[in-house]
Scaffold this motif. Sequence first.
Motif, short mmCIF file in Angstrom:
data_model
loop_
_atom_site.label_atom_id
_atom_site.label_comp_id
_atom_site.label_asym_id
_atom_site.label_seq_id
_atom_site.Cartn_x
_atom_site.Cartn_y
_atom_site.Cartn_z
N VAL A 126 -10.42 -12.06 3.27
CA VAL A 126 -11.59 -11.41 3.59
C VAL A 126 -11.78 -10.42 2.69
O VAL A 126 -13.11 -10.28 2.24
N PRO A 127 -10.79 -9.69 2.16
CA PRO A 127 -11.23 -8.46 1.26
C PRO A 127 -11.35 -9.22 -0.24
O PRO A 127 -12.17 -8.51 -0.85
N LEU A 128 -10.66 -10.22 -0.35
CA LEU A 128 -11.01 -11.02 -1.64
C LEU A 128 -12.67 -11.47 -1.81
O LEU A 128 -13.14 -11.32 -2.72
N LEU A 129 -13.04 -12.14 -0.72
CA LEU A 129 -14.52 -12.59 -0.46
C LEU A 129 -15.38 -11.12 -0.55
O LEU A 129 -16.34 -11.44 -1.23
N ALA A 130 -14.83 -10.10 -0.11
CA ALA A 130 -15.86 -8.83 -0.34
C ALA A 130 -15.77 -8.51 -1.78
O ALA A 130 -16.91 -8.14 -2.18
N SER A 159 -7.36 -3.89 -3.56
CA SER A 159 -5.89 -3.62 -3.38
C SER A 159 -5.17 -4.34 -2.00
O SER A 159 -4.16 -4.90 -2.05
N MET A 160 -6.24 -4.66 -1.04
CA MET A 160 -5.87 -5.63 -0.01
C MET A 160 -5.24 -6.77 -0.54
O MET A 160 -4.54 -7.43 0.02
N ALA A 161 -6.46 -7.25 -1.42
CA ALA A 161 -6.28 -8.89 -1.80
C ALA A 161 -5.09 -9.02 -2.64
O ALA A 161 -4.28 -9.77 -2.60
N ALA A 162 -4.72 -7.84 -3.57
CA ALA A 162 -3.57 -7.93 -4.30
C ALA A 162 -2.43 -7.63 -3.65
O ALA A 162 -1.37 -8.56 -4.08
N ALA A 163 -2.24 -7.00 -2.66
CA ALA A 163 -1.16 -6.92 -1.96
C ALA A 163 -0.96 -8.36 -0.88
O ALA A 163 0.23 -8.58 -0.96
N ALA A 164 -1.81 -8.95 -0.63
CA ALA A 164 -1.67 -10.19 -0.18
C ALA A 164 -1.14 -11.11 -0.77
O ALA A 164 -0.41 -12.10 -0.78
N THR A 165 -1.67 -11.19 -2.13
CA THR A 165 -1.18 -11.90 -3.27
C THR A 165 0.62 -11.77 -3.62
O THR A 165 1.15 -12.67 -3.57
N VAL A 166 0.78 -10.51 -3.46
CA VAL A 166 2.20 -10.20 -3.62
C VAL A 166 3.03 -10.71 -2.50
O VAL A 166 3.94 -11.47 -2.53
N LEU A 167 2.34 -10.61 -1.44
CA LEU A 167 3.19 -11.04 -0.07
C LEU A 167 3.17 -12.82 -0.42
O LEU A 167 4.38 -13.34 0.01
N LEU A 168 2.27 -13.24 -0.59
CA LEU A 168 2.12 -14.74 -0.82
C LEU A 168 3.23 -15.32 -1.82
O LEU A 168 3.91 -16.23 -1.69
N ASP A 186 0.59 -17.67 6.01
CA ASP A 186 -0.60 -17.45 6.92
C ASP A 186 -0.66 -16.04 6.94
O ASP A 186 -1.89 -15.63 7.12
N ALA A 187 0.10 -15.16 7.16
CA ALA A 187 0.05 -13.80 7.03
C ALA A 187 -0.67 -13.16 5.85
O ALA A 187 -1.96 -12.31 5.75
N ALA A 188 -0.36 -13.87 4.69
CA ALA A 188 -0.97 -13.54 3.49
C ALA A 188 -2.45 -13.70 3.36
O ALA A 188 -3.33 -12.95 2.99
#
Length: 129
Positions: free
Chosen positions: A115-119, A90-99, A107-109
């Motif tokens: 890191v969560p995507l790598l996890a 969900s963290m990675a998905a939210a970052a994708t939405v932000l991007l 940069d914020a995304a």
Amino acid sequence: MMVVVALVLAGLAALVHVYIFVMESLTWTSAKTRAVFGTSAQEAEATKELAYNQGFYNLFLAIVTAVGIVLVAAGSTAAGAALVFAGAGSMAAAATVLLVSSPDKRDAALKQGVVPLLAVVALLVGSLA
């Protein structure tokens, strides 16, 4: 070994999201937090309630991820992995939405999402091994 890497990465991602919670829910109108988010005092005051709520989303993602880490470490691998996948995913998905929705916040995304995507990837690889 990959599962351990995944759990360390997930833990780091959870810590980042706790920090985001602190900024959004506790220090949103402070000068330091406004500088991080690029908002004026007026903008911060006008969006204070929205940021407060958003911060708690970040905290809850961190908690889900942390509980998953603890469960995996305690031997409840399936349940723990499911929670780490849900939280970090969900963290990675939210970052994708932000991007996608705000390319100027690239940069914020990346800071909140890589890191969560790598996890997630490491946990997937470790789970399949």
